[in-house]
Design an enzyme around this catalytic site. Structure first.
Site, mmCIF file in Angstrom:
data_model
loop_
_atom_site.group_PDB
_atom_site.id
_atom_site.type_symbol
_atom_site.label_atom_id
_atom_site.label_comp_id
_atom_site.label_asym_id
_atom_site.label_seq_id
_atom_site.Cartn_x
_atom_site.Cartn_y
_atom_site.Cartn_z
ATOM 1 N N ASN A 1 5.824 -12.223 15.145
ATOM 2 C CA ASN A 1 4.812 -11.659 14.435
ATOM 3 C C ASN A 1 5.423 -10.422 13.379
ATOM 4 O OD1 ASN A 1 1.886 -12.753 14.264
ATOM 5 N ND2 ASN A 1 2.678 -13.038 16.163
ATOM 6 N N ASP B 1 -22.021 4.655 -21.100
ATOM 7 C CA ASP B 1 -22.766 5.406 -22.142
ATOM 8 C C ASP B 1 -21.997 5.277 -23.379
ATOM 9 O OD1 ASP B 1 -20.314 6.673 -21.918
ATOM 10 O OD2 ASP B 1 -21.336 8.887 -21.615
#
Length: 906
Positions: A741, A373
């Site tokens: 991992n 706006d």
């Protein structure tokens, strides 16, 4: 009595439409129905409205009010409530990768409840979900704390009984009911939708509904009014006051025609609660997640089959397949994403930004169109005197002086423009007017005349005939003041205002109107026969002095902030409910290429395809309503843009929800803050620019982790496939794969604290599942080349060529695999030459060193035996260094070719 019966639900949209389309249709239908009902109240006489509502000018009795409160419910609109903590907690674990990990952990537990892999996977899942839950829960509480915990009341006229005299009470707004008579004065919030019964000099601030920065004048209304011509937009009706607006000046009495969900405000709020549409981030994560899961679903069965057929041990092959599935799954992705977002939220909080929904941070980084706006974002949200002009359009201090005298001496409530005139003079220099003038009388402002006058005595001064004289100074709307002028002041003299000159001065005023300025005329008259009192009839035979022009000025840093956003690849589009001339002027002042300003009335006839084309080429939209704002956002999204919307009004709520990232401010209305994903504690585009950079950094580090992990895991599994086909034993035990991992992924937890190259932050970034898949396939197999080289070295150089020596083979490949995975992070994290042109942050460097040391230590540690490791000979390490250097060199070479071919890296 229409308003005394709760509204019947209306079928709002065909069930076949998508959820977002149904919500849009619902919003449009609700606001249209509310507008039509209000238009009916506006066009009918006040007496008829009171009769329909079963009310009188004296107000309801307390008993009637209680019955109506029970029937209609509290005067509150629908609000989005934060979900219960347990629902937020469950939602934090709703992620495809977490689902895969839970499934794999369950399978491992079913095979062997004592398997340490179960504990490892469980910890990964728990930390990831809890981290995300805590950050979002804490942010939600911070956003709720922004709301003011105060009870707002309004003045309502009620009676003890049917024959009793009316009394005015202060009643909590949520207890106002249809038929109540409400009294309004300056500073009051409008508690519900009102039809004015009487009003005098009423000015209402409607910015929250319409976006207009200046207060709007309502008609002077009497109890016997006949209504006005029906208008399609209730916000423009001058005998209606709507919930969510406020009184800036004047007084009024109005009857409540709608409360709660039945109000114009409530009709918008009711259709905005509920599940939000999928954003760009949500869609991107889903696509990438299922891409990686598809890879896993293809590779794991292949590994399982090859190992089962070549080794003959299907149980071991099954466990190894599960370990490979874990290896292929970027199990730390939920945790890395959560840590990334949490870190981004903390960093943004230092810049006065509250992040309500963590996903919005990455959407902010991906944003390439910002719809905003105008009021308070590009402008200062205050009225200032921009210029004071003579009849030829030149600045003239005499005009400022007369305007100041008029504003200074009036005794009524000064409006925003009067205050702007006084402030302009006070800021420039201190003017003591009492020494030269004294007040005689005033003719107050009213909305029929649209002007006001003061009459002053020149202290100690005499006129041309040697007698004291009074000066009348009139200020008001150009048309009304000009109609009273017979002369004008021109270069110090007084000339007759001929038809030609009247057209000339009218043109000067219109030119300033076209520049987006609000223009008032200033005129004077010298009264040679002074008296004590004056009336409207004395406002005659005036001399036009000039014009005062006002505007809501652009922020000093707005142009720089817009340029900074443009430099970051973010196009700014202004979407405002304000006047098109004002919007064009402000946008031009801050450097926006305005072009053709599109009005809301031009949007309604367009279908979605035509609106997409219009939205793409338009920069400024003016006089748009909430439905049109949301349509503009969806049209831009349909063109492939990631859209942010910055707004603070009721009329912005729908667009805030539909945008990929809704941005509001802490001073916004509640529904705007509830609809937003991010709340700025300062309405400043500069703050937003910092948020964009933080969002891109967060997104970049997330993509960095995905590409590093996916490519290295894919390479490892490809290596496993080759080894499984030619080696008579498992190339690595399942527990070794899990430990590898785990160590690697723990090292990657530092990724959110890594820095991004400046070049990466210059343009918006988006999810690209196809690009991730391509990267994985192109870069992943590079590691396989050197894995196989290590196989050959371990087989031929160190004679690890039988089951008796498989532990040596597995230990050697474990270290090479872990170190190559860890070091390659530095090759992949930047498109530049690592360590020379781009260095990782110190947390990443520290975690890299720790991962490398852990990998080197494990085969020599007390845990080696339980994990299946054996110590490696000293001659292994020169070979390891050679393999790693060759790996890094080839990766850098192929990185250059990849960038040249595809034009991208991360």
């Amino acid at each position: 009595m229409t308003m005394l019966t709760p509204r019947t639900p209306t079928k709002l949209a065909p069930p076949g439409k998508g959820r977002r389309e149904r919500k849009a249709a619902e919003l449009e239908t609700r606001t249209r129905l509310a507008g039509e009902q209000l238009a009916g109240f506006s066009s009918r006489p006040g007496v008829s409205v009171l009769q329909e509502l079963g009310a009188t000018r004296s107000g309801l009795t307390h008993a009637e009010a209680a019955l109506r409160l029970e029937r209609h419910g509290a005067n509150v609109v629908a609000h989005e409530r934060a979900p219960r903590w347990w629902f937020q907690l469950a939602k934090a674990f709703w992620n495809p990768f977490i689902g895969v990990l839970v499934f794999l952990a369950a399978v491992m537990w079913w095979q062997d409840p004592a398997d340490p892999g179960v504990v490892i996977l469980s910890v990964m899942v728990a930390v990831s979900g809890l981290l995300r839950f805590w950050q979002e829960f804490r942010s939600g509480r911070a956003a709720d704390a922004l709301k003011k915990l105060v009870t707002t009341t309004c003045a309502v006229q009620r009676r003890a009984g049917s024959g009793s005299a009316p009394t005015t009470f202060e009643v909590p707004m949520d207890q106002v009911v249809p038929g109540d008579v409400v009294k309004l004065a300056a500073g009051d919030l409008i508690p519900a939708d009102l039809r004015l019964i009487t009003s005098k000099d009423l000015m209402v601030g409607q910015a929250a509904l319409s976006g207009e920065s200046l207060p709007v004048a309502k008609a002077d209304t009497r109890a016997d009014d006949r209504g006005q011509s029906e208008t399609a937009d209730p916000v423009e009706a001058d005998n209606l006051c709507l919930m969510g607006t406020s009184v800036t000046s004047g007084t009024a009495t109005g009857v409540v025609v709608a409360t709660g969900a039945d109000t114009y405000f409530g009709s918008m709020a009711g259709s905005l609660v509920g599940e939000r549409p999928q954003t760009n981030f949500d869609n991107g994560v889903r696509k990438v997640s299922f891409l990686l899961i598809r890879f896993m679903l293809v590779m794991v069965p292949v590994v399982f089959a090859i190992n089962g057929l070549t080794k003959g041990d299907w149980d071991e092959a099954f466990l190894f397949g599960i370990a490979v599935a874990v290896g292929l799954t970027p199990e730390m992705l939920p945790m890395v994403v959560s840590a990334n977002l949490a870190r981004g939220a903390v960093a943004m909080s230092r810049h006065k930004v509250v992040v309500k929904r963590l996903n919005a941070i990455q959407n902010l980084g991906a944003m390439d169109v910002l719809c905003t706006d105008k009021t308070g974002t590009l402008t200062e949200d205050r009225i200032v005197l921009d210029r004071y002009l003579d009849v030829h359009g030149n600045e003239d201090d005499e005009v400022l002086e007369y305007g100041y005298l008029n504003s200074h001496f009036q005794t009524g409530l000064k409006n925003l423009m009067d205050q702007a005139v006084v402030n302009r003079v006070d800021e420039a220099e201190e003017v003591v007017v009492d020494a030269r003038f004294s007040m005689v009388d005033e003719i107050p402002f009213d909305f029929a005349r649209r002007r006001m006058s003061v009459v002053l005595d020149r202290n100690g001064g005499v006129g041309a005939v040697g007698r004291p004289e009074h000066v009348m100074i009139t200020k008001g709307a150009v048309e009304e003041v000009l109609d009273l002028c017979t002369h004008m002041r021109d270069r110090g003299g007084k000339v007759e205002l001929t038809a030609q000159l009247r057209a000339h001065v009218t043109r000067i005023a219109e030119e300033n109107n076209r520049r987006g300025l609000r223009v008032l005329a200033v005129a004077t008259r010298t009264v040679s026969t002074p008296r004590e009192t004056y009336s409207v009839a004395d406002e005659d035979r005036l001399t036009l002095v000039g014009f005062l022009a006002f505007l809501d000025p652009p922020k000093a840093d707005a142009a720089r902030a817009l340029q900074a956003l443009a430099d970051k690849g973010v196009a700014v589009k202004v979407v405002t409910g304000d006047n098109d001339l004002v919007a064009a002027r402000v946008c031009a002042d801050v450097g926006i290429d305005v072009g053709h300003v599109v009005l809301g009335t031009e949007i309604d006839p367009l279908d979605d395809t035509a609106l997409r084309a219009l939205a793409a080429r338009t920069t400024v939209f003016a006089k748009v309503n909430p439905v049109q704002k949301a349509r503009i956002v969806r049209a831009l999204q349909a063109e492939g843009h990631t859209v942010g919307f910055l707004g603070d009004g009721i009329n912005d709520a729908a667009a805030l929800r539909d945008a990929d990232v809704g941005i509001s401010v802490d001073t916004a209305v509640d529904i705007a803050k509830e609809s937003a994903d991010i709340i700025l504690l300062e309405k400043d585009l500069t703050v937003l620019e910092q948020g964009v950079i933080q969002g891109r950094t967060t997104f970049g580090n997330t993509i960095k982790y995905i590409k590093m992990t996916a490519s290295s895991n894919f390479g490892n599994v490809f290596s496993v496939l080759v080894a499984s086909a030619f080696i008579p034993f498992q190339p690595m035990l399942a527990i070794m794969l899990l430990v590898q991992n785990l160590v690697y992924d723990i090292a990657q937890l530092a990724t959110p604290w890594d820095r991004m190259d400046e070049e990466y932050l210059r343009k918006p970034r988006n999810w690209d599942a196809k690009g991730i898949g391509r990267f994985m396939v192109c870069i992943g197999p590079i590691s396989s080349i050197f894995d196989i080289a290590m196989f050959v070295i371990m087989w031929n150089v160190f004679a690890a060529d039988s089951e008796a020596h498989q532990a040596l083979f597995q230990s050697g490949w474990f270290i090479e695999g872990l170190l190559s995975q860890t070091l390659i992070v530095h090759m992949i994290r930047t498109r530049k030459i690592p360590f020379i042109q781009s260095r990782a942050s110190w947390p990443v460097m520290v975690m890299t060193v720790l991962a490398v040391l852990t990998g080197l230590y494990l085969p020599f540690s007390p845990l080696a035996g339980s994990l299946g490791f054996v110590p490696l000979p000293a001659g292994y390490f020169p070979w390891l260094i050679g393999v790693l250097l060759a790996y890094c060199t080839l990766t850098q070479l192929l990185k250059t070719l990849y960038i040249r071919k595809f034009g991208t890296w991360l």
